[in-house]
Scaffold this motif. Structure first.
Motif, PDB file in Angstrom:
ATOM      1  N   ASN A  54       0.827  -1.217   0.000  1.00 54.34           N
ATOM      2  CA  ASN A  54       0.000   0.000   0.000  1.00 54.34           C
ATOM      3  C   ASN A  54       0.854   1.256   0.000  1.00 54.34           C
ATOM      4  N   GLN A  57       2.304   1.746  -3.511  1.00 56.83           N
ATOM      5  CA  GLN A  57       1.228   2.200  -4.412  1.00 56.83           C
ATOM      6  C   GLN A  57       0.891   3.663  -4.157  1.00 56.83           C
ATOM      7  N   ILE A 165       1.288  -5.091  -7.217  1.00 55.55           N
ATOM      8  CA  ILE A 165       0.909  -3.740  -7.620  1.00 55.55           C
ATOM      9  C   ILE A 165       0.939  -3.767  -9.137  1.00 55.55           C
ATOM     10  N   SER A 174      -2.285   2.452 -10.900  1.00 53.78           N
ATOM     11  CA  SER A 174      -1.730   1.299 -10.204  1.00 53.78           C
ATOM     12  C   SER A 174      -2.731   0.857  -9.153  1.00 53.78           C
ATOM     13  N   ARG A 175      -2.752  -0.437  -8.890  1.00 52.35           N
ATOM     14  CA  ARG A 175      -3.631  -0.952  -7.843  1.00 52.35           C
ATOM     15  C   ARG A 175      -2.994  -2.163  -7.196  1.00 52.35           C
ATOM     16  N   VAL A 176      -3.329  -2.365  -5.926  1.00 50.87           N
ATOM     17  CA  VAL A 176      -2.799  -3.486  -5.165  1.00 50.87           C
ATOM     18  C   VAL A 176      -3.791  -4.633  -5.237  1.00 50.87           C
TER      19      VAL A 176
END
Length: 179
Positions: A54, A57, A165, A174-176
């Motif tokens: 997190n 990101q 990510i 971008s995303r986790v």
């Protein structure tokens, strides 16, 4: 006198040690305690990995906002010699001066971090290694770093968890994702 000796002998014979039930109960309690401790340790390392993913990101998002707003910027993700994971933003202002922001610790040596370049293979980020994440100011998408590499994903592993990510080249998003 023989009766007293017989009673002492009888009393001594009654002390046969632990019964099988007592032994099973002690083993069951020990197994429960060990399982709880083991599970707690896994949760702690998994929480470290989630927090690190997190934080990375969030740093990517901050770098994109800076690039789109004020000036050209890029982010460096690196592991120091002790194994801790950091991000650092480098900002190039319109007059050409470069400002290096303070490095931000995003993870400890307890997590494994690595990356996958576009059309490449997964590579671990080892102590002393770094990667650059850059954005195109005209459209906000990711662009190649100084070495011509573009990254598709960054992974963070710890405990029993694996976080990815994912980075979308065209949009710069971008995303986790937990694996």
């Amino acid at each position: 006198m023989d009766i007293k000796l017989h009673e002492q002998h009888k009393l001594h014979d009654d002390n046969g040690g632990y019964s099988l039930i007592e032994l099973v109960i002690v083993l069951a309690i020990t197994a429960i305690i060990m399982g709880t401790v083991f599970y707690s340790i896994i949760l702690v390392f998994s929480a470290n990995a989630k927090s690190c993913a997190n934080n990375i990101q969030r740093s990517i998002g901050d770098c994109k906002v800076t690039t789109m707003g004020r000036a050209d910027a890029y982010m460096v993700l690196f592991r120091d010699n002790e194994g801790n994971v950091y991000t650092q933003m480098h900002i190039t202002k319109s007059d050409g001066t470069v400002t290096d922001e303070e490095p931000q610790k995003v993870g400890t040596s307890k997590v494994d971090v690595g990356y996958t370049p576009k059309n490449g293979t997964e590579t671990a980020l080892l102590p002393g290694d770094s990667i650059e994440i850059r954005f195109d100011r005209s459209n906000g998408g990711f662009k190649a770093d100084a070495g011509g590499r573009l990254y598709e994903e960054i992974y963070v592993r710890g405990g029993s968890k694996d976080f990815r990510i994912t980075m979308t080249e065209l949009t710069g998003k971008s995303r986790v994702v937990a694996q």
